[in-house]
Design a protein around this motif. Structure first.
Motif, PDB file in Angstrom:
ATOM      1  N   LEU A  63       0.816  -1.221   0.000  1.00 24.06           N
ATOM      2  CA  LEU A  63       0.000   0.000   0.000  1.00 24.06           C
ATOM      3  C   LEU A  63       0.851   1.272   0.000  1.00 24.06           C
ATOM      4  O   LEU A  63       0.461   2.276  -0.594  1.00 24.06           O
ATOM      5  N   SER A  64       2.003   1.226   0.631  1.00 19.14           N
ATOM      6  CA  SER A  64       2.854   2.418   0.697  1.00 19.14           C
ATOM      7  C   SER A  64       3.355   2.850  -0.678  1.00 19.14           C
ATOM      8  O   SER A  64       3.798   3.981  -0.856  1.00 19.14           O
ATOM      9  N   LEU A  65       3.254   1.980  -1.674  1.00 17.75           N
ATOM     10  CA  LEU A  65       3.709   2.298  -3.023  1.00 17.75           C
ATOM     11  C   LEU A  65       2.551   2.516  -3.996  1.00 17.75           C
ATOM     12  O   LEU A  65       2.749   2.553  -5.203  1.00 17.75           O
ATOM     13  N   CYS A  66       1.343   2.649  -3.475  1.00 18.50           N
ATOM     14  CA  CYS A  66       0.155   2.730  -4.326  1.00 18.50           C
ATOM     15  C   CYS A  66      -0.457   4.120  -4.391  1.00 18.50           C
ATOM     16  O   CYS A  66      -1.653   4.258  -4.599  1.00 18.50           O
ATOM     17  N   GLY A  67       0.329   5.142  -4.241  1.00 18.06           N
ATOM     18  CA  GLY A  67      -0.211   6.496  -4.318  1.00 18.06           C
ATOM     19  C   GLY A  67      -0.641   6.844  -5.724  1.00 18.06           C
ATOM     20  O   GLY A  67      -0.223   6.219  -6.696  1.00 18.06           O
ATOM     21  N   ASP A  68      -1.481   7.847  -5.833  1.00 12.99           N
ATOM     22  CA  ASP A  68      -1.883   8.253  -7.175  1.00 12.99           C
ATOM     23  C   ASP A  68      -0.885   9.256  -7.737  1.00 12.99           C
ATOM     24  O   ASP A  68       0.061   9.663  -7.078  1.00 12.99           O
ATOM     25  N   ASN A  69      -1.083   9.652  -8.957  1.00 14.02           N
ATOM     26  CA  ASN A  69      -0.138  10.520  -9.639  1.00 14.02           C
ATOM     27  C   ASN A  69      -0.125  11.951  -9.113  1.00 14.02           C
ATOM     28  O   ASN A  69       0.782  12.700  -9.444  1.00 14.02           O
ATOM     29  N   ALA A  70      -1.103  12.339  -8.321  1.00 12.97           N
ATOM     30  CA  ALA A  70      -1.153  13.713  -7.829  1.00 12.97           C
ATOM     31  C   ALA A  70       0.101  14.059  -7.036  1.00 12.97           C
ATOM     32  O   ALA A  70       0.635  15.173  -7.161  1.00 12.97           O
ATOM     33  N   ALA A  71       0.597  13.137  -6.252  1.00  9.19           N
ATOM     34  CA  ALA A  71       1.806  13.406  -5.466  1.00  9.19           C
ATOM     35  C   ALA A  71       3.008  13.607  -6.383  1.00  9.19           C
ATOM     36  O   ALA A  71       3.829  14.510  -6.171  1.00  9.19           O
ATOM     37  N   MET A  72       3.109  12.791  -7.417  1.00  9.93           N
ATOM     38  CA  MET A  72       4.217  12.922  -8.365  1.00  9.93           C
ATOM     39  C   MET A  72       4.126  14.251  -9.107  1.00  9.93           C
ATOM     40  O   MET A  72       5.121  14.959  -9.271  1.00  9.93           O
ATOM     41  N   ILE A  73       2.936  14.612  -9.543  1.00 11.20           N
ATOM     42  CA  ILE A  73       2.751  15.866 -10.276  1.00 11.20           C
ATOM     43  C   ILE A  73       3.040  17.058  -9.369  1.00 11.20           C
ATOM     44  O   ILE A  73       3.700  18.020  -9.771  1.00 11.20           O
ATOM     45  N   GLY A  74       2.580  17.001  -8.131  1.00  3.60           N
ATOM     46  CA  GLY A  74       2.855  18.075  -7.181  1.00  3.60           C
ATOM     47  C   GLY A  74       4.341  18.224  -6.919  1.00  3.60           C
ATOM     48  O   GLY A  74       4.859  19.347  -6.845  1.00  3.60           O
TER      49      GLY A  74
END
Length: 104
Positions: A63-74
């Motif tokens: 789960l710790s690696l399942c973030g959405d792309n919003a964090a990457m884009i931010g």
């Protein structure tokens, strides 16, 4: 709250069924659940049960690696801002443009 819970269960079941059908159609024996959607605990539970039942191997990142792309884009936006790469409000979004095509 109950209606929202029921909606989540229904959406997870539909996604589960779609993934299982696609794997069967293409004679696959392994399913990978990744990206932001793989953080959905109900979908994870249903996919594991369906794969166990149908004989598929299922791979899911923690789960710790399942973030959405919003964090990457931010994060990218933060570094672009710090580098002085800004624009006025006339800039229009091009959501499918590769980042290496941006000219400053």
């Amino acid at each position: 709250a109950r209606a929202e819970h029921d909606r989540i269960l229904k959406e997870a079941a539909a996604e589960r069924d779609r993934l299982i059908a696609a794997a069967q159609e293409h004679n696959m024996n392994t399913i990978v659940l990744a990206g932001g959607v793989s953080a959905n605990s109900e979908l994870r539970r249903q996919m594991q049960a369906a794969c166990d039942k149908e004989g598929f191997s299922l791979y899911m990142p923690p789960l710790s690696l399942c973030g959405d792309n919003a964090a990457m884009i931010g994060s990218q936006g933060f570094y672009e801002y710090r580098a002085g790469h800004t624009a006025d409000t006339s800039l229009n979004a091009a959501p499918t443009m590769p980042i290496d095509k941006v000219e400053w």
